[in-house]
Design a protein around this motif. Structure first.
Motif, mmCIF file in Angstrom:
data_model
loop_
_atom_site.group_PDB
_atom_site.id
_atom_site.type_symbol
_atom_site.label_atom_id
_atom_site.label_comp_id
_atom_site.label_asym_id
_atom_site.label_seq_id
_atom_site.Cartn_x
_atom_site.Cartn_y
_atom_site.Cartn_z
ATOM 1 N N ARG A 120 14.133 27.565 98.482
ATOM 2 C CA ARG A 120 13.386 26.212 98.827
ATOM 3 C C ARG A 120 14.346 25.189 97.600
ATOM 4 N NH1 ARG A 120 8.901 25.628 102.223
ATOM 5 N NH2 ARG A 120 9.570 27.255 103.415
ATOM 6 N N VAL A 121 14.422 25.456 96.543
ATOM 7 C CA VAL A 121 15.137 24.936 95.443
ATOM 8 C C VAL A 121 16.565 24.632 95.303
ATOM 9 C CG1 VAL A 121 15.372 24.199 92.692
ATOM 10 C CG2 VAL A 121 13.570 24.213 93.702
ATOM 11 N N SER A 122 17.319 26.202 96.084
ATOM 12 C CA SER A 122 18.133 26.537 95.898
ATOM 13 C C SER A 122 19.332 25.316 96.957
ATOM 14 C CB SER A 122 18.483 28.095 96.447
ATOM 15 O OG SER A 122 17.920 28.720 95.610
ATOM 16 N N SER A 123 18.537 25.119 97.925
ATOM 17 C CA SER A 123 19.228 24.215 99.494
ATOM 18 C C SER A 123 18.758 23.020 98.558
ATOM 19 C CB SER A 123 17.923 24.308 99.630
ATOM 20 O OG SER A 123 18.492 23.628 101.205
ATOM 21 N N LEU A 124 17.487 22.708 97.405
ATOM 22 C CA LEU A 124 17.709 21.682 97.394
ATOM 23 C C LEU A 124 18.975 20.960 96.427
ATOM 24 C CD1 LEU A 124 16.670 18.316 95.986
ATOM 25 C CD2 LEU A 124 15.066 19.301 95.085
ATOM 26 N N LEU A 125 19.027 21.876 95.175
ATOM 27 C CA LEU A 125 20.138 22.089 94.693
ATOM 28 C C LEU A 125 21.674 21.843 95.264
ATOM 29 C CD1 LEU A 125 20.939 22.370 91.207
ATOM 30 C CD2 LEU A 125 21.109 24.780 91.890
ATOM 31 N N ALA A 147 18.534 30.333 103.366
ATOM 32 C CA ALA A 147 17.688 30.735 102.591
ATOM 33 C C ALA A 147 16.413 29.950 102.535
ATOM 34 C CB ALA A 147 18.764 31.214 101.122
ATOM 35 N N SER A 148 16.576 29.065 102.933
ATOM 36 C CA SER A 148 15.760 28.025 102.711
ATOM 37 C C SER A 148 14.354 27.793 104.110
ATOM 38 C CB SER A 148 15.832 26.778 102.533
ATOM 39 O OG SER A 148 16.645 25.728 103.481
ATOM 40 N N LEU A 149 15.621 28.263 104.496
ATOM 41 C CA LEU A 149 14.742 28.306 106.430
ATOM 42 C C LEU A 149 13.787 29.859 106.030
ATOM 43 C CD1 LEU A 149 16.910 26.492 108.616
ATOM 44 C CD2 LEU A 149 14.729 25.945 108.164
ATOM 45 N N LEU A 150 14.837 30.860 106.208
ATOM 46 C CA LEU A 150 14.163 32.447 106.133
ATOM 47 C C LEU A 150 13.062 32.766 105.170
ATOM 48 C CD1 LEU A 150 17.245 34.056 107.067
ATOM 49 C CD2 LEU A 150 15.660 32.836 108.832
ATOM 50 N N GLY A 151 13.564 31.832 104.253
ATOM 51 C CA GLY A 151 12.538 32.868 103.159
ATOM 52 C C GLY A 151 10.602 31.665 102.461
ATOM 53 N N SER A 152 10.290 32.952 102.689
ATOM 54 C CA SER A 152 9.119 32.066 102.957
ATOM 55 C C SER A 152 8.788 31.126 101.154
ATOM 56 C CB SER A 152 8.273 33.123 103.304
ATOM 57 O OG SER A 152 8.106 34.335 101.757
ATOM 58 N N GLY A 153 7.857 29.846 101.419
ATOM 59 C CA GLY A 153 7.485 29.276 99.889
ATOM 60 C C GLY A 153 6.380 30.519 99.923
ATOM 61 N N THR A 154 6.904 30.260 97.703
ATOM 62 C CA THR A 154 6.286 31.035 96.888
ATOM 63 C C THR A 154 5.069 30.580 96.055
ATOM 64 O OG1 THR A 154 8.305 31.416 95.900
ATOM 65 C CG2 THR A 154 7.104 32.480 97.933
ATOM 66 N N ASN A 155 6.056 29.463 96.153
ATOM 67 C CA ASN A 155 4.905 28.770 94.952
ATOM 68 C C ASN A 155 5.080 26.555 94.616
ATOM 69 O OD1 ASN A 155 4.596 28.062 91.793
ATOM 70 N ND2 ASN A 155 7.023 27.439 91.402
ATOM 71 N N PRO A 156 4.093 26.459 95.966
ATOM 72 C CA PRO A 156 3.641 24.745 96.310
ATOM 73 C C PRO A 156 3.133 24.129 94.628
ATOM 74 C CG PRO A 156 1.871 26.169 97.782
ATOM 75 C CD PRO A 156 3.403 27.508 96.542
ATOM 76 N N ILE A 157 3.634 23.219 94.213
ATOM 77 C CA ILE A 157 3.207 23.215 92.914
ATOM 78 C C ILE A 157 2.724 21.526 93.565
ATOM 79 C CG2 ILE A 157 3.822 24.798 91.934
ATOM 80 C CD1 ILE A 157 5.923 22.940 90.428
ATOM 81 N N VAL A 158 1.590 20.744 92.261
ATOM 82 C CA VAL A 158 1.301 19.006 91.994
ATOM 83 C C VAL A 158 2.455 18.475 90.841
ATOM 84 C CG1 VAL A 158 0.137 17.517 91.957
ATOM 85 C CG2 VAL A 158 -1.060 19.441 93.719
ATOM 86 N N LEU A 159 3.519 18.180 91.263
ATOM 87 C CA LEU A 159 3.720 17.497 90.304
ATOM 88 C C LEU A 159 3.633 16.276 89.273
ATOM 89 C CD1 LEU A 159 7.616 18.261 90.556
ATOM 90 C CD2 LEU A 159 6.084 19.496 89.552
ATOM 91 N N SER A 160 3.341 16.255 87.661
ATOM 92 C CA SER A 160 3.084 15.130 87.523
ATOM 93 C C SER A 160 4.029 14.052 87.417
ATOM 94 C CB SER A 160 2.390 14.733 85.787
ATOM 95 O OG SER A 160 2.915 15.699 84.893
ATOM 96 N N TYR A 161 4.248 13.010 86.580
ATOM 97 C CA TYR A 161 5.573 12.692 86.641
ATOM 98 C C TYR A 161 6.168 12.604 85.392
ATOM 99 C CZ TYR A 161 3.914 8.585 89.967
ATOM 100 O OH TYR A 161 3.513 7.871 91.352
ATOM 101 N N SER A 162 5.327 13.365 84.520
ATOM 102 C CA SER A 162 6.369 13.979 83.399
ATOM 103 C C SER A 162 7.333 14.894 83.670
ATOM 104 C CB SER A 162 4.885 14.221 82.337
ATOM 105 O OG SER A 162 4.269 14.460 82.628
ATOM 106 N N LEU A 163 6.020 16.159 84.693
ATOM 107 C CA LEU A 163 6.548 16.947 84.718
ATOM 108 C C LEU A 163 8.318 17.578 85.655
ATOM 109 C CD1 LEU A 163 7.166 20.058 84.606
ATOM 110 C CD2 LEU A 163 4.898 19.972 86.254
ATOM 111 N N ALA A 164 7.550 15.845 86.632
ATOM 112 C CA ALA A 164 8.719 15.600 87.839
ATOM 113 C C ALA A 164 9.830 15.360 87.216
ATOM 114 C CB ALA A 164 8.323 14.359 88.855
ATOM 115 N N THR A 165 9.918 14.293 86.048
ATOM 116 C CA THR A 165 11.356 13.713 85.278
ATOM 117 C C THR A 165 11.825 15.531 84.655
ATOM 118 O OG1 THR A 165 9.527 11.665 84.706
ATOM 119 C CG2 THR A 165 12.116 12.406 83.044
ATOM 120 N N HIS A 166 11.163 15.621 83.931
ATOM 121 C CA HIS A 166 11.929 17.209 83.277
ATOM 122 C C HIS A 166 12.129 18.023 84.137
ATOM 123 C CE1 HIS A 166 12.415 21.066 81.199
ATOM 124 N NE2 HIS A 166 11.521 21.368 82.453
ATOM 125 N N VAL A 167 12.071 18.213 85.979
ATOM 126 C CA VAL A 167 12.293 18.960 87.006
ATOM 127 C C VAL A 167 13.766 18.464 87.524
ATOM 128 C CG1 VAL A 167 12.734 19.683 89.279
ATOM 129 C CG2 VAL A 167 9.919 19.481 87.130
#
Length: 263
Positions: free
Chosen positions: A67-72, A106-126
């Motif tokens: 999923r992140v590959s597609s986002l990138l 790849a994002s459609l075929l690859g299953s999600g493996t890492n659902p996480i909740v992001l705080s605002y600070s961590l979201a800034t880093h990401v």
């Protein structure tokens, strides 16, 4: 169903635009810039909407490897599209669009493996990390085009395809503009990691941190060499590719091992 339709529409437009751009470049003919940018804009709308459905789940963000590959690639395409307003970067899409298509598949075929909740600070880093990787990816593609242009000119093969590119000096200036912007964002990304993450050298982050800092050093030396020693041409290209290789090991290498090999 809406997710599949939106992503499929994006794939279709990406492939059509790739075929058009590749044919024009192969024939040495001028690219219809307005048509190409319009098609990419439409594809980005579909890609972004489809990506939203894949990433944003109830109360969590799905930030798995595929999923992140597609986002990138979505962010990279958006940055190039916006930059095209004042810089001749549209030829980069001949490499970006097919890679974006693979990212969506790849994002459609690859299953999600890492659902996480992001705080605002961590979201800034990401967010800073994604922007840094995106700009430095664009710089790497620019370096590859520059290498091809250098090779063609040094071997006295100024074909029509080379003449479609900006002058060599302009290409180098664009490369270092993107390297400076990407380096600044990478610096902020690393600093935000030290500030917002509890233990940046924890077991699951140590290799990512080390490779990211190593890439930062490579880019720093390159920019110093450009300013102090006038580095250009193949020297600049090799350092750019070296920094990018470390950066990809930092991000995709760590996610590949953690999510797909050790999962």
């Amino acid at each position: 169903m809406a997710t599949l339709m939106l992503n499929s529409l994006a794939i279709a437009i990406y492939l059509a635009a790739t075929a058009y751009l590749a044919l024009r470049l192969y024939q040495g003919r001028t690219v219809g810039r307005e048509w190409l940018l319009g098609a990419v804009s439409l594809a980005l709308l579909a890609h972004g909407a489809g990506l939203y459905h894949l990433l944003v789940l109830p109360d969590v963000l799905e930030l798995g490897f595929f999923r992140v590959s597609s986002l990138l690639f979505w962010v990279i395409n958006l940055v190039v599209l916006l930059s095209c307003a004042r810089k001749p970067l549209h030829n980069l899409f001949v490499l970006l669009l097919p890679l974006s298509t693979l990212g969506i598949v790849a994002s459609l075929l690859g299953s999600g493996t890492n659902p996480i909740v992001l705080s605002y600070s961590l979201a800034t880093h990401v967010l800073l990390s994604i922007l840094a990787y995106s700009l430095l990816t664009i710089a790497t593609l620019q370096a590859l085009l520059l290498a091809w242009q250098n090779h063609q000119l040094k071997h006295h093969q100024p074909s029509g395809r080379v003449r479609l590119l900006p002058p060599l000096q302009t290409m180098e200036s664009l490369l270092f503009e993107m390297l400076w912007a990407g380096h600044i964002l990478l610096t902020l990304s690393i600093l935000s990691g030290f500030i917002f993450l509890d233990d940046l050298f924890a077991q699951h982050l140590a290799h990512k941190t080390i490779f990211s800092i190593a890439a930062w050093i490579i880019y720093s030396v390159l920019l110093w060499g450009r300013h102090q020693l006038g580095w250009r041409g193949y020297t600049a290209i090799r350092w750019t590719l070296g920094g990018f290789a470390l950066l990809m090991l930092a991000y995709f290498g760590s996610k590949l091992v953690l999510e797909l090999i050790l999962a």
